[in-house]
Design a protein around this motif. Structure first.
Motif, mmCIF file in Angstrom:
data_model
loop_
_atom_site.group_PDB
_atom_site.id
_atom_site.type_symbol
_atom_site.label_atom_id
_atom_site.label_comp_id
_atom_site.label_asym_id
_atom_site.label_seq_id
_atom_site.Cartn_x
_atom_site.Cartn_y
_atom_site.Cartn_z
ATOM 1 N N LEU A 88 45.797 30.392 49.416
ATOM 2 C CA LEU A 88 46.248 31.780 49.244
ATOM 3 C C LEU A 88 45.207 32.766 49.785
ATOM 4 O O LEU A 88 45.565 33.816 50.323
ATOM 5 C CB LEU A 88 46.506 32.066 47.769
ATOM 6 C CG LEU A 88 47.798 31.496 47.183
ATOM 7 C CD1 LEU A 88 47.762 31.540 45.664
ATOM 8 C CD2 LEU A 88 49.008 32.257 47.701
ATOM 9 N N ARG A 89 43.946 32.431 49.662
ATOM 10 C CA ARG A 89 42.899 33.301 50.206
ATOM 11 C C ARG A 89 43.013 33.389 51.726
ATOM 12 O O ARG A 89 42.902 34.476 52.311
ATOM 13 C CB ARG A 89 41.519 32.774 49.803
ATOM 14 C CG ARG A 89 41.251 32.821 48.307
ATOM 15 C CD ARG A 89 39.850 32.284 47.980
ATOM 16 N NE ARG A 89 39.668 32.076 46.550
ATOM 17 C CZ ARG A 89 39.357 33.016 45.676
ATOM 18 N NH1 ARG A 89 39.200 34.260 46.097
ATOM 19 N NH2 ARG A 89 39.208 32.743 44.405
ATOM 20 N N ALA A 90 43.255 32.246 52.360
ATOM 21 C CA ALA A 90 43.334 32.216 53.823
ATOM 22 C C ALA A 90 44.648 32.776 54.341
ATOM 23 O O ALA A 90 44.681 33.451 55.379
ATOM 24 C CB ALA A 90 43.142 30.777 54.313
ATOM 25 N N ARG A 91 45.752 32.520 53.630
ATOM 26 C CA ARG A 91 47.083 32.855 54.136
ATOM 27 C C ARG A 91 47.564 34.235 53.683
ATOM 28 O O ARG A 91 48.235 34.942 54.455
ATOM 29 C CB ARG A 91 48.079 31.785 53.673
ATOM 30 C CG ARG A 91 49.494 31.947 54.209
ATOM 31 C CD ARG A 91 49.572 31.731 55.702
ATOM 32 N NE ARG A 91 50.927 31.822 56.173
ATOM 33 C CZ ARG A 91 51.764 30.781 56.288
ATOM 34 N NH1 ARG A 91 51.340 29.562 55.959
ATOM 35 N NH2 ARG A 91 52.985 30.941 56.722
ATOM 36 N N ALA A 142 44.983 38.442 36.635
ATOM 37 C CA ALA A 142 44.950 38.877 38.030
ATOM 38 C C ALA A 142 44.556 40.343 38.165
ATOM 39 O O ALA A 142 45.067 41.209 37.451
ATOM 40 C CB ALA A 142 46.311 38.645 38.678
ATOM 41 N N SER A 143 43.663 40.617 39.110
ATOM 42 C CA SER A 143 43.309 41.994 39.448
ATOM 43 C C SER A 143 44.433 42.618 40.261
ATOM 44 O O SER A 143 45.356 41.926 40.719
ATOM 45 C CB SER A 143 42.008 42.017 40.250
ATOM 46 O OG SER A 143 42.211 41.411 41.517
ATOM 47 N N ALA A 144 44.355 43.935 40.490
ATOM 48 C CA ALA A 144 45.400 44.626 41.254
ATOM 49 C C ALA A 144 45.541 44.039 42.651
ATOM 50 O O ALA A 144 46.657 43.811 43.144
ATOM 51 C CB ALA A 144 45.078 46.121 41.327
ATOM 52 N N LEU A 148 48.856 41.824 44.522
ATOM 53 C CA LEU A 148 49.443 42.073 45.838
ATOM 54 C C LEU A 148 49.506 40.801 46.660
ATOM 55 O O LEU A 148 50.495 40.554 47.372
ATOM 56 C CB LEU A 148 48.629 43.142 46.573
ATOM 57 C CG LEU A 148 48.702 44.562 46.014
ATOM 58 C CD1 LEU A 148 47.762 45.486 46.776
ATOM 59 C CD2 LEU A 148 50.127 45.093 46.062
ATOM 60 N N ALA A 149 48.474 39.966 46.584
ATOM 61 C CA ALA A 149 48.487 38.700 47.326
ATOM 62 C C ALA A 149 49.565 37.770 46.779
ATOM 63 O O ALA A 149 50.285 37.116 47.550
ATOM 64 C CB ALA A 149 47.111 38.044 47.248
ATOM 65 N N PHE A 150 49.702 37.698 45.459
ATOM 66 C CA PHE A 150 50.762 36.871 44.878
ATOM 67 C C PHE A 150 52.140 37.436 45.224
ATOM 68 O O PHE A 150 53.090 36.673 45.439
ATOM 69 C CB PHE A 150 50.581 36.766 43.360
ATOM 70 C CG PHE A 150 49.433 35.894 42.931
ATOM 71 C CD1 PHE A 150 49.378 34.563 43.303
ATOM 72 C CD2 PHE A 150 48.402 36.405 42.159
ATOM 73 C CE1 PHE A 150 48.328 33.745 42.911
ATOM 74 C CE2 PHE A 150 47.344 35.611 41.755
ATOM 75 C CZ PHE A 150 47.297 34.274 42.138
ATOM 76 N N GLU A 154 54.994 35.118 46.898
ATOM 77 C CA GLU A 154 56.243 34.846 46.190
ATOM 78 C C GLU A 154 57.436 35.593 46.784
ATOM 79 O O GLU A 154 58.581 35.315 46.420
ATOM 80 C CB GLU A 154 56.099 35.226 44.712
ATOM 81 C CG GLU A 154 54.959 34.520 43.989
ATOM 82 C CD GLU A 154 55.144 33.006 43.926
ATOM 83 O OE1 GLU A 154 56.263 32.527 44.182
ATOM 84 O OE2 GLU A 154 54.166 32.308 43.623
ATOM 85 N N GLY A 155 57.188 36.516 47.693
ATOM 86 C CA GLY A 155 58.288 37.291 48.260
ATOM 87 C C GLY A 155 58.882 38.221 47.225
ATOM 88 O O GLY A 155 60.104 38.276 47.038
ATOM 89 N N ARG A 156 58.012 38.999 46.563
ATOM 90 C CA ARG A 156 58.482 39.915 45.523
ATOM 91 C C ARG A 156 59.463 40.934 46.103
ATOM 92 O O ARG A 156 59.224 41.519 47.151
ATOM 93 C CB ARG A 156 57.295 40.638 44.895
ATOM 94 C CG ARG A 156 57.680 41.611 43.784
ATOM 95 C CD ARG A 156 56.457 42.308 43.230
ATOM 96 N NE ARG A 156 56.816 43.305 42.238
ATOM 97 C CZ ARG A 156 55.940 44.148 41.671
ATOM 98 N NH1 ARG A 156 54.661 44.090 42.020
ATOM 99 N NH2 ARG A 156 56.353 45.040 40.786
#
Length: 356
Positions: A88-91, A142-144, A148-150, A154-156
């Motif tokens: 997730l960090r890289a992508r 999770a931080s703000a 955003l990364a999640f 997940e395609g929010r």
């Protein structure tokens, strides 16, 4: 159990990946074990150095948000896997230390969704109500920026929606049970639970390699009591209760500041720690060992109420999440300066009247 580990010890394949059977902090491809510590301001200590240190201190010292500025995100798929976090960090631009708290979930289940993923024709997981079920998942604080990364992963707003879920119970390793947590829930019809012979299929019962071949129909819904979150989630909204023990108590001198924001009657509550007399007309709370502190847990209409209370409490206090004696999670204000020379209070701080 190891104090530190690497991603290689917890690979992402096969889905949902391997994960530690304890809470941990993930940073730069390495994990550090976390253990509950009620005397710590954060409620947790980070291992890997000598001695173990308060989690909030560890985070803030490195320029990252403390737990009070993070949201509880129930993660029931692959995201709690250390190797997946590195992906997730890289992508998707996930950055900063990730706090992963092992959680026992009752009345909730990760089940296979009705549709397949376009990218690999595999069946994704989705959360559903499951009376009687007990599963081990994780709460990511999770931080703000991490939310955003999640969201991107997940395609929010397309595949999944972010919602506050109050179905069942979610209890983290420190014994705290949340009244509600955030979670990504299915948004499309293809992300509704798949019913096979009229019942959803738990991911724990059928491996992903076989899940794609399941045949059934989409459920009408997920059965969850959930309120969709619009925009960035507010860390102050969860938990939805405030433990008060001094001038903000019902009937005390400054109850008037809190009363308009109460969503219902206050209930008697207690917290591990000690109360000291500052000599200035208000008490000082220290977490951890001590005779215990009695006060009141007040349900809040909105987390926005805490902004004014933060201002009232001032720089001598820090607002943190704590686990009350009954296991519920609540906000409270802890004293920051030393209490040396302050008398220990063995009785509750007095209120002028009893709450109605």
């Amino acid at each position: 159990m190891p104090a530190e580990f690497t991603d290689a010890e917890y690979p992402a394949a096969p889905y949902p990946g391997a994960r530690p059977d304890f809470s941990y902090l993930h940073d730069d491809g390495r994990g550090h074990r976390l253990t509950p510590a009620r005397e710590a301001r954060s409620g947790w200590r980070v291992h890997g150095g000598e001695p173990a240190v308060d989690l909030d201190g560890w985070l803030v010292e490195r320029g990252h948000p403390p737990l009070a500025e993070r949201v509880p995100l129930l993660s029931y798929g692959s995201n709690p896997c250390p190797a997946k976090l590195t992906w997730l960090r890289a992508r998707h631009g996930l950055s900063g230390p990730v706090v992963v708290l092992r959680a026992r979930c009752a009345g909730l289940s990760a089940v296979w969704a009705a549709g397949l993923r376009v990218v690999d024709d595999q069946r994704p997981a989705v959360l559903a109500a499951a009376p009687g079920a007990v599963e081990q998942h994780a709460v990511i604080m999770a931080s703000a920026g991490q939310v955003l990364a999640f969201d991107r992963c997940e395609g929010r707003g397309d595949r999944y929606r972010l919602a506050s879920v109050s179905t069942g119970s979610v209890t983290t390793e420190d014994g705290g049970t949340w009244g509600a947590v955030l979670a990504y829930l299915g948004a499309r019809d293809t992300r509704r639970p798949l019913l096979v012979h009229g019942a959803p299929v738990a991911c724990a019962d059928v491996p992903r390699s076989a899940a794609a071949h399941l045949v059934g129909a989409p459920a009408d819904g997920d059965g969850l009591d959930a309120a969709e979150v619009s925009g960035p989630p507010d860390p102050r909204a969860l938990p939805g209760e405030l433990f008060v023990y001094g001038t903000l108590q019902p009937g005390a001198s400054h109850w008037r500041l809190l009363a308009p924001h109460a969503a219902g009657p206050a209930r008697p509550a207690a917290l591990a720690g000690s109360l000291h007399d500052t000599g200035r007309g208000y008490p000082a709370l220290v977490l951890g060992d001590g005779p215990g502190v009695r006060g009141w847990s007040v349900p809040l209409r909105s987390g926005a109420a805490l902004a004014g209370l933060d201002s009232y409490e001032g720089p001598e206090y820090d607002r943190v999440r704590v686990v009350l004696a009954d296991g519920s999670v609540a906000w409270t204000y802890v004293w920051l300066p030393t209490v040396d020379g302050m008398p220990l209070l063995r009785e509750p701080w007095p209120a002028t009247t009893s709450p109605e």
